[in-house]
Design a protein around this motif. Structure first.
Motif, mmCIF file in Angstrom:
data_model
loop_
_atom_site.group_PDB
_atom_site.id
_atom_site.type_symbol
_atom_site.label_atom_id
_atom_site.label_comp_id
_atom_site.label_asym_id
_atom_site.label_seq_id
_atom_site.Cartn_x
_atom_site.Cartn_y
_atom_site.Cartn_z
ATOM 1 N N GLY A 23 0.788 -1.226 0.000
ATOM 2 C CA GLY A 23 0.000 0.000 0.000
ATOM 3 C C GLY A 23 0.822 1.277 0.000
ATOM 4 N N ALA A 24 2.125 1.183 -0.217
ATOM 5 C CA ALA A 24 2.968 2.382 -0.230
ATOM 6 C C ALA A 24 2.562 3.309 -1.371
ATOM 7 C CB ALA A 24 4.436 1.992 -0.364
ATOM 8 N N ILE A 25 2.779 4.611 -1.173
ATOM 9 C CA ILE A 25 2.438 5.616 -2.186
ATOM 10 C C ILE A 25 3.740 6.203 -2.722
ATOM 11 C CG2 ILE A 25 1.203 7.762 -2.660
ATOM 12 C CD1 ILE A 25 -0.617 7.121 -0.295
ATOM 13 N N LEU A 26 4.060 5.850 -3.967
ATOM 14 C CA LEU A 26 5.255 6.366 -4.627
ATOM 15 C C LEU A 26 4.859 7.165 -5.863
ATOM 16 C CD1 LEU A 26 7.408 3.106 -4.397
ATOM 17 C CD2 LEU A 26 7.694 5.155 -3.034
ATOM 18 N N LYS A 27 3.713 7.771 -5.802
ATOM 19 C CA LYS A 27 3.183 8.521 -6.933
ATOM 20 C C LYS A 27 4.154 9.629 -7.344
ATOM 21 C CE LYS A 27 -0.900 11.249 -8.234
ATOM 22 N NZ LYS A 27 -1.306 10.448 -9.402
ATOM 23 N N ASP A 28 4.553 9.630 -8.635
ATOM 24 C CA ASP A 28 5.450 10.647 -9.210
ATOM 25 C C ASP A 28 6.826 10.684 -8.543
ATOM 26 O OD1 ASP A 28 3.480 11.504 -11.057
ATOM 27 O OD2 ASP A 28 2.581 12.786 -9.525
ATOM 28 N N ALA A 29 7.177 9.656 -7.799
ATOM 29 C CA ALA A 29 8.495 9.619 -7.170
ATOM 30 C C ALA A 29 9.569 9.288 -8.210
ATOM 31 C CB ALA A 29 8.520 8.591 -6.045
ATOM 32 N N VAL A 30 10.803 9.712 -7.920
ATOM 33 C CA VAL A 30 11.952 9.423 -8.788
ATOM 34 C C VAL A 30 12.922 8.563 -7.986
ATOM 35 C CG1 VAL A 30 13.882 10.381 -10.094
ATOM 36 C CG2 VAL A 30 11.677 11.585 -10.049
ATOM 37 N N LEU A 31 13.132 7.334 -8.439
ATOM 38 C CA LEU A 31 14.025 6.417 -7.740
ATOM 39 C C LEU A 31 15.181 6.071 -8.671
ATOM 40 C CD1 LEU A 31 10.829 5.560 -6.978
ATOM 41 C CD2 LEU A 31 12.084 4.144 -5.352
ATOM 42 N N THR A 32 16.399 6.383 -8.238
ATOM 43 C CA THR A 32 17.595 6.186 -9.061
ATOM 44 C C THR A 32 18.582 5.287 -8.330
ATOM 45 O OG1 THR A 32 17.313 8.405 -10.007
ATOM 46 C CG2 THR A 32 19.457 7.337 -10.298
ATOM 47 N N SER A 33 19.075 4.265 -9.038
ATOM 48 C CA SER A 33 20.088 3.350 -8.492
ATOM 49 C C SER A 33 19.644 2.748 -7.165
ATOM 50 C CB SER A 33 21.435 4.065 -8.322
ATOM 51 O OG SER A 33 21.887 4.570 -9.566
ATOM 52 N N CYS A 34 18.388 2.306 -7.118
ATOM 53 C CA CYS A 34 17.854 1.681 -5.907
ATOM 54 C C CYS A 34 17.688 0.182 -6.123
ATOM 55 C CB CYS A 34 16.508 2.299 -5.542
ATOM 56 S SG CYS A 34 16.595 4.044 -5.082
ATOM 57 N N ARG A 35 17.812 -0.573 -5.054
ATOM 58 C CA ARG A 35 17.560 -2.014 -5.096
ATOM 59 C C ARG A 35 16.403 -2.319 -4.153
ATOM 60 N NH1 ARG A 35 23.050 -5.303 -4.344
ATOM 61 N NH2 ARG A 35 23.434 -3.702 -2.749
ATOM 62 N N MET A 36 15.349 -2.893 -4.728
ATOM 63 C CA MET A 36 14.148 -3.222 -3.958
ATOM 64 C C MET A 36 13.804 -4.683 -4.226
ATOM 65 S SD MET A 36 12.051 0.303 -4.792
ATOM 66 C CE MET A 36 10.738 0.003 -3.630
ATOM 67 N N ASN A 37 14.777 -5.559 -4.039
ATOM 68 C CA ASN A 37 14.610 -6.966 -4.352
ATOM 69 C C ASN A 37 13.746 -7.667 -3.317
ATOM 70 O OD1 ASN A 37 16.346 -6.371 -6.423
ATOM 71 N ND2 ASN A 37 18.140 -7.332 -5.493
ATOM 72 N N ARG A 38 12.793 -8.448 -3.826
ATOM 73 C CA ARG A 38 11.862 -9.220 -2.991
ATOM 74 C C ARG A 38 11.068 -8.329 -2.027
ATOM 75 N NH1 ARG A 38 16.560 -12.143 -3.559
ATOM 76 N NH2 ARG A 38 16.323 -14.149 -4.606
ATOM 77 N N VAL A 39 10.835 -7.112 -2.459
ATOM 78 C CA VAL A 39 10.032 -6.176 -1.658
ATOM 79 C C VAL A 39 8.558 -6.375 -1.987
ATOM 80 C CG1 VAL A 39 9.507 -3.732 -1.295
ATOM 81 C CG2 VAL A 39 11.882 -4.502 -1.425
ATOM 82 N N SER A 40 7.708 -6.326 -0.969
ATOM 83 C CA SER A 40 6.270 -6.447 -1.178
ATOM 84 C C SER A 40 5.665 -5.062 -1.415
ATOM 85 C CB SER A 40 5.608 -7.102 0.038
ATOM 86 O OG SER A 40 4.196 -7.111 -0.136
ATOM 87 N N LEU A 41 5.174 -4.860 -2.645
ATOM 88 C CA LEU A 41 4.512 -3.608 -3.005
ATOM 89 C C LEU A 41 3.067 -3.889 -3.430
ATOM 90 C CD1 LEU A 41 7.486 -2.037 -4.968
ATOM 91 C CD2 LEU A 41 6.413 -0.997 -2.974
#
Length: 258
Positions: A23-41
């Protein structure tokens, strides 16, 4: 971090593993060089978000809103996108390249793998009527198709990852100057090779069919069949056998010299 609100946020060099972001809100977010492996979104709002050079390997994105999201040079291999909302989503070429690389190096097309970076995809139609491998390496795109002109099935359940992939590999190795070893005999599809060697020629006295296999050649002319076996290999003499006798070049009784 479930339900966290990162609307329009800029996130750089963040590593998250096995993190609950339902349920996270990442609306219009900018994510650069991030690792979100096996993350529940699950159910997260990613609409308009821009992921650049980021990994979301095996991320759980079920029911996520990814409307107009952009994924540039990002790896989403193994991500679960079941029931995700993705109108206007833009998956960058890197994701497609990763899928093609996996198919050609570790998946059904692994017989086509070269030392250089190899990308490709196998294809097999119903009842093995067509076997296909299409791929590219070293700046060259090549497609290999095997099938019968009458659309009849190929023998032995032929598939694109078999003979087509090996033909592609052998051709590409020469085209891009990368030698490869021949495939072991036990991996070759003898039935399919035999089917490719069978040809039919229309003549003035009927259809002439030629079939070639490891034991020889079969010639069919109408109802008549002629079998031409291959020559047996010459016997190998034992290691301790005496040398063969030398035939005389002059009649018996004549002197050997003047």
């Amino acid at each position: 971090m479930a339900g966290v609100n990162l609307t329009s946020a800029t996130v750089v060099n963040v590593n998250l593993f096995w993190t609950d972001m339902k349920g996270a809100i990442l609306k219009d977010a900018v994510l650069t060089s991030c690792r979100m492996n096996r993350v529940s979104l699950i159910g997260a709002d990613l609409s308009g978000a821009n992921f650049s050079h980021s990994n979301m390997i095996e991320a759980d994105l079920r029911n996520a809103d990814m409307t107009n999201a952009r994924f540039q040079s990002s790896n989403m291999n193994g991500a679960d996108l079941s029931r995700a909302i993705m109108p206007g989503a833009n998956f960058h070429l890197a994701m497609i390249r990763d899928l093609l690389s996996s198919a050609a190096n570790r998946g059904t097309g692994s017989a086509a793998a070269l030392r250089t970076s190899t990308f490709g995809k196998t294809g097999t139609t119903q009842d093995s009527r067509d076997a296909i491998f299409v791929g590219y390496a070293g700046g060259l795109v090549t497609a290999v198709w095997i099938g019968n002109d009458d659309n009849s099935p190929l023998p032995g359940g032929a598939a694109g990852g078999g003979v087509p992939a090996r033909i592609w590999r052998n051709f590409m190795s020469g085209a891009i100057n990368e030698p490869v070893e021949d495939a072991p005999e036990d991996t070759q599809d003898a039935d399919l090779v035999n089917a490719i060697a069978n040809i039919t020629v229309e003549t003035g006295i009927g259809n002439l069919e030629l079939g070639v296999d490891e034991d020889g050649m079969t010639v069919n002319l109408g109802p008549n069949q002629l079998r031409l076996p291959s020559d047996p290999p010459a016997p190998v003499p034992p290691a301790n056998a005496p040398p063969p006798p030398i035939a005389r070049t002059q009649p018996a009784g004549e002197e050997d010299g003047p």
